[in-house]
Design an enzyme around this catalytic site. Structure first.
Site, PDB file in Angstrom:
ATOM      1  N   TYR A 159       0.844  -1.204   0.000  1.00  0.00           N
ATOM      2  CA  TYR A 159       0.000   0.000   0.000  1.00  0.00           C
ATOM      3  C   TYR A 159       0.878   1.252   0.000  1.00  0.00           C
ATOM      4  O   TYR A 159       0.655   2.194  -0.767  1.00  0.00           O
ATOM      5  CB  TYR A 159      -0.899  -0.023   1.230  1.00  0.00           C
ATOM      6  CG  TYR A 159      -1.648   1.258   1.503  1.00  0.00           C
ATOM      7  CD1 TYR A 159      -2.793   1.583   0.796  1.00  0.00           C
ATOM      8  CD2 TYR A 159      -1.205   2.131   2.503  1.00  0.00           C
ATOM      9  CE1 TYR A 159      -3.489   2.763   1.062  1.00  0.00           C
ATOM     10  CE2 TYR A 159      -1.897   3.302   2.775  1.00  0.00           C
ATOM     11  CZ  TYR A 159      -3.035   3.611   2.064  1.00  0.00           C
ATOM     12  OH  TYR A 159      -3.715   4.783   2.326  1.00  0.00           O
ATOM     13  N   LYS A 163       1.137   4.628  -2.616  1.00  0.00           N
ATOM     14  CA  LYS A 163       0.953   6.002  -2.159  1.00  0.00           C
ATOM     15  C   LYS A 163       2.212   6.840  -2.370  1.00  0.00           C
ATOM     16  O   LYS A 163       2.126   8.054  -2.588  1.00  0.00           O
ATOM     17  CB  LYS A 163       0.539   6.010  -0.683  1.00  0.00           C
ATOM     18  CG  LYS A 163      -0.885   5.539  -0.444  1.00  0.00           C
ATOM     19  CD  LYS A 163      -1.894   6.461  -1.114  1.00  0.00           C
ATOM     20  CE  LYS A 163      -3.324   6.084  -0.800  1.00  0.00           C
ATOM     21  NZ  LYS A 163      -4.306   7.017  -1.412  1.00  0.00           N
TER      22      LYS A 163
END
Length: 253
Positions: A159, A163
């Protein structure tokens, strides 16, 4: 156009049923009724209908668009439709997935889903939005990033990597658009209690969608290029980012 006290007349939200997106739209609508365009997946039709009903109670005009992050061939059409009725004062890119980190680094499909939804789609949309906003000569663009993108952590590095890409692209886009009358605000909230994090243990300084929304509205109004929510996270991340690797790897996250 945004008025003298910073209130927009139009708001376009990609990921319009997310808790943070809806809270932000409500925050703007409470200050002054405006034209709102919500875009999200067809699977979110029930949540979309509820969001439209809620926002219309503020006196705002609300319309919807079908949007799928994983279908980039449709993104240009979505953007064209959003701008068809006039200029957009504020655009919020607020969609994303957390994903299962263990599947993310062991299963190709899971890795691709996180990368395509959290990075590839926001990047392609950023290119399309930049073109529209440059042509209209004004506008403010805000995007949801995360402190997870600043340094790899064992618990969420898949994740975090998505980002990180999003964060760098939009930070650079702020530089590229700086002379066009357009501002870009990258938002790095700490853990937020939303449906995305449901079932996860809240981190210290966890925020509500309403707290993040208030920070977004304030940061965008002031033309800030980067905001942390809460603001103390800036200092926390400054310390964490400078810890020696052997120490950082032993931290419990």
């Amino acid at each position: 156009m945004i008025d003298a006290v910073g209130n927009p007349q139009s708001l376009f939200v990609l990921g319009g049923t997310s808790d943070i997106a809806l809270a932000t739209a409500q925050k703007y609508a409470e200050q002054q009724p405006l034209r709102i365009i919500l875009a999200d997946r067809p699977e979110e039709s029930e949540r979309m209908a509820a969001a439209v009903e809620l926002l219309r109670k503020t006196g705002s005009t609300v319309s919807t668009l079908t949007f799928d992050a994983r279908k980039p061939e449709t993104h240009a059409e979505v953007i064209d439709k959003a701008f068809a009725d006039g200029d957009i004062d504020i655009t919020l890119v607020a969609f994303g997935i957390q994903g299962d980190n263990e599947k993310g680094w062991t299963e190709v499909g899971a890795a691709r889903a996180v990368a395509e939804i959290n990075y590839v789609a926001p990047m392609t949309l950023g290119v399309l939005l930049a073109e529209k906003l440059r042509k209209q000569g004004h506008g403010r663009l805000a995007v949801m990033s995360s402190p997870a993108g600043e340094r790899a952590r064992r618990s969420n590095f898949v994740y975090g990597s998505s980002k990180a890409g999003l964060d760098v692209f939009y930070t650079g886009l702020a530089y590229a658009l700086s002379e066009s009358g357009v501002t870009v605000t990258v938002v790095r909230p700490n853990f937020v209690r939303t449906k995305l994090t449901e079932g996860m243990k809240p981190a210290p300084m966890a925020q509500t969608p309403e707290q993040v929304a208030a920070a977004i509205v304030d940061g965008v109004r002031k033309g800030k290029e980067l905001i942390y929510v809460p603001g103390q996270m800036r200092l926390v991340m400054a310390v964490l980012n400078h810890l020696p690797r052997p120490i950082f790897r032993k931290l419990p996250f």
